[in-house]
Design a protein around this motif. Sequence first.
Motif, mmCIF file in Angstrom:
data_model
loop_
_atom_site.group_PDB
_atom_site.id
_atom_site.type_symbol
_atom_site.label_atom_id
_atom_site.label_comp_id
_atom_site.label_asym_id
_atom_site.label_seq_id
_atom_site.Cartn_x
_atom_site.Cartn_y
_atom_site.Cartn_z
ATOM 1 N N THR A 53 4.006 24.762 39.765
ATOM 2 C CA THR A 53 4.032 24.318 41.161
ATOM 3 C C THR A 53 3.750 25.504 42.077
ATOM 4 O O THR A 53 3.930 26.672 41.699
ATOM 5 N N LEU A 54 3.318 25.174 43.288
ATOM 6 C CA LEU A 54 3.054 26.231 44.262
ATOM 7 C C LEU A 54 4.345 26.948 44.644
ATOM 8 O O LEU A 54 4.349 28.166 44.872
ATOM 9 N N GLY A 55 5.442 26.200 44.700
ATOM 10 C CA GLY A 55 6.719 26.828 45.005
ATOM 11 C C GLY A 55 7.091 27.871 43.976
ATOM 12 O O GLY A 55 7.502 28.994 44.315
ATOM 13 N N ALA A 56 6.923 27.540 42.688
ATOM 14 C CA ALA A 56 7.238 28.492 41.622
ATOM 15 C C ALA A 56 6.280 29.675 41.654
ATOM 16 O O ALA A 56 6.688 30.823 41.419
ATOM 17 N N ALA A 57 5.007 29.407 41.944
ATOM 18 C CA ALA A 57 4.022 30.487 42.017
ATOM 19 C C ALA A 57 4.365 31.457 43.138
ATOM 20 O O ALA A 57 4.200 32.675 42.989
ATOM 21 N N MET A 58 4.868 30.926 44.264
ATOM 22 C CA MET A 58 5.249 31.797 45.376
ATOM 23 C C MET A 58 6.447 32.670 44.996
ATOM 24 O O MET A 58 6.511 33.850 45.338
ATOM 25 N N LEU A 59 7.396 32.129 44.269
ATOM 26 C CA LEU A 59 8.583 32.900 43.880
ATOM 27 C C LEU A 59 8.230 34.021 42.916
ATOM 28 O O LEU A 59 8.856 35.080 42.928
ATOM 29 N N ASN A 60 7.207 33.782 42.071
ATOM 30 C CA ASN A 60 6.824 34.772 41.060
ATOM 31 C C ASN A 60 5.677 35.668 41.520
ATOM 32 O O ASN A 60 5.236 36.543 40.770
ATOM 33 N N SER A 61 5.214 35.438 42.738
ATOM 34 C CA SER A 61 4.034 36.156 43.196
ATOM 35 C C SER A 61 4.362 37.589 43.589
ATOM 36 O O SER A 61 5.444 37.894 44.105
ATOM 37 N N THR A 62 3.403 38.476 43.344
ATOM 38 C CA THR A 62 3.476 39.852 43.848
ATOM 39 C C THR A 62 2.378 40.093 44.876
ATOM 40 O O THR A 62 2.120 41.228 45.268
ATOM 41 N N GLY A 63 1.725 38.993 45.298
ATOM 42 C CA GLY A 63 0.678 39.100 46.300
ATOM 43 C C GLY A 63 -0.674 38.683 45.762
ATOM 44 O O GLY A 63 -0.891 38.553 44.563
ATOM 45 N N ASP A 64 -1.624 38.412 46.688
ATOM 46 C CA ASP A 64 -3.018 38.095 46.381
ATOM 47 C C ASP A 64 -3.203 36.602 46.087
ATOM 48 O O ASP A 64 -2.344 35.779 46.388
ATOM 49 N N PHE A 65 -4.326 36.267 45.446
ATOM 50 C CA PHE A 65 -4.723 34.872 45.224
ATOM 51 C C PHE A 65 -3.854 34.225 44.153
ATOM 52 O O PHE A 65 -3.680 34.768 43.056
ATOM 53 N N LEU A 66 -3.320 33.043 44.467
ATOM 54 C CA LEU A 66 -2.444 32.334 43.528
ATOM 55 C C LEU A 66 -3.190 31.294 42.705
ATOM 56 O O LEU A 66 -2.785 30.994 41.575
ATOM 57 N N GLY A 67 -4.235 30.696 43.270
ATOM 58 C CA GLY A 67 -4.974 29.658 42.566
ATOM 59 C C GLY A 67 -5.250 28.471 43.465
ATOM 60 O O GLY A 67 -4.992 28.491 44.674
ATOM 61 N N THR A 68 -5.773 27.422 42.852
ATOM 62 C CA THR A 68 -6.071 26.185 43.564
ATOM 63 C C THR A 68 -5.025 25.147 43.186
ATOM 64 O O THR A 68 -4.779 24.908 42.001
ATOM 65 N N PHE A 69 -4.435 24.539 44.202
ATOM 66 C CA PHE A 69 -3.325 23.603 43.983
ATOM 67 C C PHE A 69 -3.650 22.255 44.610
ATOM 68 O O PHE A 69 -4.329 22.180 45.634
#
Length: 252
Positions: A53-69
Amino acid sequence: IAIVISKLVRGDQRICYANEAFEKLTGRTLADFGGRGWSMLDAFNEENDPKITLGAAMLNSTGDFLGTFRCEEPKQLVVEAFSGLIEDEDGTENYRIAALIDVTDRARAEREEFARQIRDKDMLLKEVQHRVKNNLQLIVALVRLEARAEKRGDRINLAALAGRIESLYLLYRALSPDVPSNEIDLGHYVSQIASAVMNTYAVDGIRLDIKVDHAPTTINVALPVGIIVNELLTNAFKHAFAGRGHGLITVW
């Protein structure tokens, strides 16, 4: 660009800001989700791995492009997600920013283009299958023609049969493999047939003079013309110069 920001509060990231573009994109206001964590974006799932999920990706992110959701409810959305971190002077994280770019229309256009390509490939495949069927029917007819000649007491002329089939091969080699086009350059096709017959029945002293121009036509016209030209040239090489040491065959 839709922007939403969280602030670190007692060890947890809590949403503290969302711009108008984000509210318009999601149909929700800051009053609906302010103070909540990034789980408020869990309705968006990663296209290639829906378990993320985008929420989980935001929590684990260190910055930059996350992907297409992708999100299906309350309306279908496709976004490209980016994240950024704002740290204090001592290096501890303070704010976390998500930027969402709406690519729903572009994604729809890509899907429509992909569907169109599938339809075109399907049409091309059907065209190829149709041509193969017709080719096989013609080859069967040519073989049966020689078989009937054998019943009359004539010898089967495998070289002549091979020449007729080669005319068919040259015709379909001239077609583009990528597009279902029926246009053939008759002049070039006839010159190829003439050269092939010359190579098969080459006799010292007999020359071939080819004078053909560019003449676009359909495959339905080129096919019988090619077979006729092959027959005429074959008969000319075999019978027209009996007892003669030289000669000229002109194709124009």
